[in-house]
Write a protein that holds these residues in place. Structure first.
Motif, PDB file in Angstrom:
ATOM      1  N   ARG A 176      25.699  29.252  83.783  1.00 28.70           N
ATOM      2  CA  ARG A 176      24.449  28.742  84.345  1.00 28.70           C
ATOM      3  C   ARG A 176      23.299  29.741  84.267  1.00 28.70           C
TER       4      ARG A 176
ATOM      5  N   THR B  17      21.327  28.772  81.439  1.00 30.98           N
ATOM      6  CA  THR B  17      20.617  27.525  81.747  1.00 30.98           C
ATOM      7  C   THR B  17      19.409  27.797  82.629  1.00 30.98           C
TER       8      THR B  17
ATOM      9  N   PRO C  15      24.789  18.768  84.911  1.00 33.06           N
ATOM     10  CA  PRO C  15      24.340  19.288  86.211  1.00 33.06           C
ATOM     11  C   PRO C  15      25.131  18.655  87.347  1.00 33.06           C
ATOM     12  N   LYS C  16      25.200  19.350  88.452  1.00 29.93           N
ATOM     13  CA  LYS C  16      25.997  18.877  89.582  1.00 29.93           C
ATOM     14  C   LYS C  16      25.520  17.521  90.099  1.00 29.93           C
TER      15      LYS C  16
ATOM     16  N   PHE D 188      25.055  21.011  77.043  1.00 29.35           N
ATOM     17  CA  PHE D 188      25.668  22.335  76.983  1.00 29.35           C
ATOM     18  C   PHE D 188      25.159  23.123  75.775  1.00 29.35           C
TER      19      PHE D 188
ATOM     20  N   LEU E 126      31.529  28.335  84.878  1.00 30.08           N
ATOM     21  CA  LEU E 126      30.251  27.629  84.981  1.00 30.08           C
ATOM     22  C   LEU E 126      29.185  28.502  85.640  1.00 30.08           C
TER      23      LEU E 126
ATOM     24  N   ALA F 258      29.010  19.951  79.431  1.00 30.25           N
ATOM     25  CA  ALA F 258      28.870  20.119  80.875  1.00 30.25           C
ATOM     26  C   ALA F 258      27.644  19.352  81.341  1.00 30.25           C
TER      27      ALA F 258
ATOM     28  N   PHE G 184      26.278  23.658  87.807  1.00 30.08           N
ATOM     29  CA  PHE G 184      26.937  22.629  87.005  1.00 30.08           C
ATOM     30  C   PHE G 184      27.886  21.805  87.881  1.00 30.08           C
TER      31      PHE G 184
END
Length: 445
Positions: A78, A81, A154-155, A247, A74, A152, A92
């Motif tokens: 990222r 991203t 975002p956190k 994703f 990840l 996936a 993520f």
């Protein structure tokens, strides 16, 4: 011949005859073998300055879990991203992928039990399957399958919970229950249950695993809205998007173009062939795990090419070997064991694999390399996932020789790999036994 007093007296006299043993004994007793053996000259070799670097996000922390392979994958993804969303950093949700990994591993395990019902209870394959069916670890292709199926998020969309950051108890409960389920399936088969009956029973078992995961890790989002501020301090909103679409749009990887290269210089694994490992996987319907075994120079050249192109590189290594964790240095000369203990390791990389002295234990990300005037790597910049208290605020420096000795696997785009090695993917894949060292999983905390 046994150990007797005469032999012990001989050993004691030999030890006492070397006066330096007394000093070394005291130092080791006080600070331990590694600190007593530390070669401070190694620190001078690692300036933590690198001629070529990729973009990276802020340092992440897997905490008390073995999710290094997820964090590394990840953290690699990222970067794309961050570019697409014009963000300084991004993270993520590793909890999201952990949820699906646990559920898919449970399914993979139960299917494997159903496929081996005719095996004897004390067979090596049954013992292997029962050993650790739902641990945290994994390899690149296992994660690729998860990304392909689940995408996936975002956190902030699925943040950490107690058990995502502290997986030991969760793993213990799931493992115990899966072993119980394996017992029920095998005994049911022996009692005459049909395949349809066993499959229905397996679905009930999988539902139990699902309920435990929801309680421990939280419900997974089917769609979500993500709000953020970009580098220009502009407020942005992505509305009603699925994890798979997120994703695809904001990472955009073609997962089929990413290839795992392996360096296992043992006689039983010729270079230029593709390998898989029996009963190793996460998503049952995903393509089998496969890697091309190549000389170590091929891994280096592919990694350098990727870094020069701005693309970080996922890799798996034996992080515990000659590694100074607190300062973040991986160097083949980190410790003078020969001076303190009398002997250093005399095994080659191939011998370490053959005799169980080394295997892949941890995954991280190459985010830079320092090249000399001839373009040859001297040190490698490594992004770890142990927080910013280890290494140089989470960054490690790896010597090129350490790369040769203790690095085993990288994942890179096909375009960085010479065609002569990619031809291995067109040949029949070689199956390795489940207990082969190349089936080892990255899970060091």
């Amino acid at each position: 011949m046994g150990i007797n007093n005469e032999l012990l007296t001989k050993f004691k006299d030999q030890f006492d005859d070397n006066s330096s043993n007394q000093v070394i004994k005291g130092a080791i007793a006080k600070v331990g073998i590694d600190d007593a053996s530390l070669d401070n000259n190694v620190l001078r070799k690692h300036s933590f300055e690198f001629s070529n670097e990729t973009k990276r996000g802020t340092i992440t922390n897997q905490k008390s879990s073995g999710r290094c392979w997820m964090f590394a994958a990840l953290n690699t993804a990222r970067v794309d991203t961050m570019n697409k969303l014009n963000m300084e950093s991004f993270e993520f949700s590793q909890n999201y992928t952990l949820f699906w990994d646990k559920l898919e591993k449970a399914n993979y395990f139960l299917d494997s039990i159903l496929e081996t019902l005719d095996e004897a209870q004390d067979s090596r394959i049954i013992s292997h399957l029962l050993m650790d069916p739902v641990q945290d670890g994994g390899q690149w292709d296992m994660f690729s399958g998860l990304l392909e199926k689940y995408g996936a998020v975002p956190k902030s969309v699925m943040p950490e919970t107690f058990h995502s950051s502290n997986t030991r108890k969760l793993n213990s409960i799931l493992t115990s229950k899966l072993r119980e389920f394996a017992c029920q399936l095998r005994e049911g088969y022996q009692a005459g249950s049909t395949q349809n009956e066993l499959t229905a029973k397996k679905e009930d078992m999988l539902y139990f695993i699902y309920t435990v995961l929801v309680k421990a890790l939280g419900e997974v989002p089917e769609t979500f809205t993500y709000t953020y501020r970009n580098k220009d301090d502009e407020y942005c909103r992505i509305k009603d998007i699925t994890p798979q679409a997120f994703f695809k749009e904001y990472v955009g990887w073609d997962l089929t173009s990413l290839v795992s290269l392996l360096n296992a210089p043992t006689e039983d694994k010729p270079y230029g062939r593709a390998y898989t490992v029996k009963y190793l996987g996460t998503v049952k319907e995903a393509k089998p795990i496969q890697y091309i075994n190549v000389p170590i120079q091929v891994l280096k050249e592919a990694a350098v090419a990727s870094i020069k192109d701005g693309q970080p590189v996922w890799f798996g290594c034996d992080v515990g070997k000659m590694s100074i964790r607190d300062v973040g240095i991986m160097d083949e000369h980190s410790y003078n064991y020969e001076l303190t203990l009398g002997e250093d390791s005399g095994l080659s990389k191939a011998q370490r694999l053959d005799y169980g002295d080394s295997l892949l234990t941890h995954a991280m990300v190459f985010v830079g390399v320092d090249l000399d005037e001839q373009g040859q790597p001297q040190t490698w910049k490594v992004e770890n996932s142990w927080g910013d208290k280890s290494g140089k605020k989470g960054i490690f420096s790896m010597s090129d020789k350490w790369f040769e000795e203790f690095n085993y696997q990288i994942a890179v785009d096909k375009k960085y790999i010479p065609e002569k090695w990619l031809k291995a993917l067109d040949e029949p894949i070689i199956e390795l036994e489940p207990w082969d060292p190349m089936g080892a999983l990255a899970l060091v905390k």
